[in-house]
Design a protein around this motif. Structure first.
Motif, PDB file in Angstrom:
ATOM      1  N   ALA A  14     -31.404  -4.761 -41.985  1.00 60.23           N
ATOM      2  CA  ALA A  14     -32.510  -4.080 -41.305  1.00 60.23           C
ATOM      3  C   ALA A  14     -32.932  -2.841 -42.093  1.00 60.23           C
ATOM      4  O   ALA A  14     -34.132  -2.581 -42.248  1.00 60.23           O
ATOM      5  N   ALA A  15     -31.964  -2.096 -42.603  1.00 59.21           N
ATOM      6  CA  ALA A  15     -32.288  -0.910 -43.405  1.00 59.21           C
ATOM      7  C   ALA A  15     -33.036  -1.308 -44.668  1.00 59.21           C
ATOM      8  O   ALA A  15     -34.027  -0.669 -45.040  1.00 59.21           O
ATOM      9  N   GLN A  16     -32.587  -2.368 -45.318  1.00 58.28           N
ATOM     10  CA  GLN A  16     -33.256  -2.829 -46.542  1.00 58.28           C
ATOM     11  C   GLN A  16     -34.701  -3.231 -46.262  1.00 58.28           C
ATOM     12  O   GLN A  16     -35.614  -2.869 -47.009  1.00 58.28           O
ATOM     13  N   THR A  27     -38.371  -9.680 -37.409  1.00 63.12           N
ATOM     14  CA  THR A  27     -37.013 -10.223 -37.255  1.00 63.12           C
ATOM     15  C   THR A  27     -36.732 -11.335 -38.259  1.00 63.12           C
ATOM     16  O   THR A  27     -35.595 -11.502 -38.692  1.00 63.12           O
ATOM     17  N   GLY A  28     -37.760 -12.081 -38.636  1.00 62.53           N
ATOM     18  CA  GLY A  28     -37.574 -13.131 -39.633  1.00 62.53           C
ATOM     19  C   GLY A  28     -37.156 -12.564 -40.982  1.00 62.53           C
ATOM     20  O   GLY A  28     -36.242 -13.094 -41.634  1.00 62.53           O
ATOM     21  N   LEU A  29     -37.795 -11.487 -41.416  1.00 64.73           N
ATOM     22  CA  LEU A  29     -37.423 -10.846 -42.680  1.00 64.73           C
ATOM     23  C   LEU A  29     -36.010 -10.268 -42.607  1.00 64.73           C
ATOM     24  O   LEU A  29     -35.255 -10.335 -43.581  1.00 64.73           O
ATOM     25  N   ILE A  30     -35.675  -9.711 -41.459  1.00 62.67           N
ATOM     26  CA  ILE A  30     -34.336  -9.140 -41.290  1.00 62.67           C
ATOM     27  C   ILE A  30     -33.285 -10.254 -41.335  1.00 62.67           C
ATOM     28  O   ILE A  30     -32.258 -10.127 -42.009  1.00 62.67           O
ATOM     29  N   ALA A  31     -33.543 -11.336 -40.643  1.00 59.19           N
ATOM     30  CA  ALA A  31     -32.605 -12.469 -40.647  1.00 59.19           C
ATOM     31  C   ALA A  31     -32.441 -13.006 -42.066  1.00 59.19           C
ATOM     32  O   ALA A  31     -31.311 -13.272 -42.511  1.00 59.19           O
ATOM     33  N   GLN A  32     -33.550 -13.145 -42.779  1.00 64.39           N
ATOM     34  CA  GLN A  32     -33.499 -13.647 -44.150  1.00 64.39           C
ATOM     35  C   GLN A  32     -32.676 -12.710 -45.036  1.00 64.39           C
ATOM     36  O   GLN A  32     -31.828 -13.158 -45.812  1.00 64.39           O
ATOM     37  N   ALA A  33     -32.903 -11.414 -44.930  1.00 63.16           N
ATOM     38  CA  ALA A  33     -32.160 -10.437 -45.741  1.00 63.16           C
ATOM     39  C   ALA A  33     -30.667 -10.453 -45.391  1.00 63.16           C
ATOM     40  O   ALA A  33     -29.822 -10.213 -46.257  1.00 63.16           O
ATOM     41  N   ALA A  34     -30.362 -10.741 -44.135  1.00 66.18           N
ATOM     42  CA  ALA A  34     -28.958 -10.776 -43.695  1.00 66.18           C
ATOM     43  C   ALA A  34     -28.295 -12.115 -44.009  1.00 66.18           C
ATOM     44  O   ALA A  34     -27.070 -12.244 -43.900  1.00 66.18           O
ATOM     45  N   GLY A  35     -29.103 -13.115 -44.346  1.00 65.85           N
ATOM     46  CA  GLY A  35     -28.552 -14.432 -44.629  1.00 65.85           C
ATOM     47  C   GLY A  35     -28.104 -15.172 -43.384  1.00 65.85           C
ATOM     48  O   GLY A  35     -27.146 -15.949 -43.418  1.00 65.85           O
ATOM     49  N   VAL A  36     -28.806 -14.932 -42.282  1.00 67.07           N
ATOM     50  CA  VAL A  36     -28.481 -15.601 -41.015  1.00 67.07           C
ATOM     51  C   VAL A  36     -29.755 -16.208 -40.436  1.00 67.07           C
ATOM     52  O   VAL A  36     -30.865 -15.891 -40.871  1.00 67.07           O
ATOM     53  N   SER A  37     -29.589 -17.041 -39.448  1.00 67.47           N
ATOM     54  CA  SER A  37     -30.766 -17.629 -38.799  1.00 67.47           C
ATOM     55  C   SER A  37     -31.411 -16.593 -37.884  1.00 67.47           C
ATOM     56  O   SER A  37     -30.749 -15.672 -37.390  1.00 67.47           O
ATOM     57  N   ILE A  38     -32.692 -16.798 -37.647  1.00 66.52           N
ATOM     58  CA  ILE A  38     -33.400 -15.875 -36.750  1.00 66.52           C
ATOM     59  C   ILE A  38     -32.815 -15.956 -35.335  1.00 66.52           C
ATOM     60  O   ILE A  38     -32.769 -14.962 -34.611  1.00 66.52           O
TER      61      ILE A  38
END
Length: 186
Positions: free
Chosen positions: A4-6, A18-29
């Motif tokens: 989220a910070a990134q 939330t989609g970008l955050i999930a992608q950056a975290a490597g998890v599903s939305i």
């Protein structure tokens, strides 16, 4: 929270989702939605954690310097605040500009209250070293002066956050203020 910070730093609040955050975290939305209903909830939690970390780091520095002089304790607190901001100045700059959207007023009020309590306790313990009858009033002025200077550094010269000279100069400013005799009111 790291993802989220990134995303917040890279894309800004308006473009983040939330989609970008999930992608950056490597998890599903769907995984993100298990914990947070929307991006505001994610960023509010990020802000809360960042503010809590600053207070905890400052409290730990003050505790470690418990037997020190006023100057040592002020330097410890200033150093902790600057070090906290230096870890991710871009994030702190973005969080500052987005606070209104992130439940920031309430969170900042809580941070300010905790900061004032810590500072008032230090000043009360060193009452003989300062020229203020009311440690709470002095604490209010000190906390807000430090916050203003640190935010200006974050915005304009983040590379200097880790410079020991900056911590020394900010410490000297606070000590000069605390040791100055307030003017008489006629």
């Amino acid at each position: 929270m790291t993802a989220a910070a990134q995303v917040l730093v890279r894309d800004g609040y308006d473009r983040a989702n939330t989609g970008l955050i999930a992608q950056a975290a490597g998890v599903s939305i769907g995984s993100v939605y298990q914990y947070f209903p929307n991006k505001d909830a994610i960023f509010s939690e990020l802000l809360r954690r960042e503010l809590d970390a600053i207070v905890m780091r400052t409290a730990a520095a003050l505790s470690a310097a418990i037997d020190g002089s006023l100057a040592e304790r002020v330097r410890a607190a200033v150093g902790a605040i600057l070090a906290s901001k230096a870890e991710n100045p871009d994030l702190h700059r973005v969080l500052k500009t987005e606070l209104g959207r992130l439940d920031g007023a309430r969170l900042l009020k809580a941070l300010n209250r905790r900061s004032l309590e810590l500072t008032a306790d230090v000043l009360a313990a060193h009452r003989t070293e300062i020229h203020f009858a009311e440690p709470a009033r002095a604490a209010f002025l000190v906390v807000n002066a430090i916050e203003g200077v640190v935010q200006a550094i974050v915005a304009e010269s983040p590379g200097s956050l880790g410079d020991p000279a900056v911590a020394d100069e900010l410490t000297a400013m606070v000590l000069a203020f605390l040791r100055a005799s307030p003017g008489r009111r006629d």
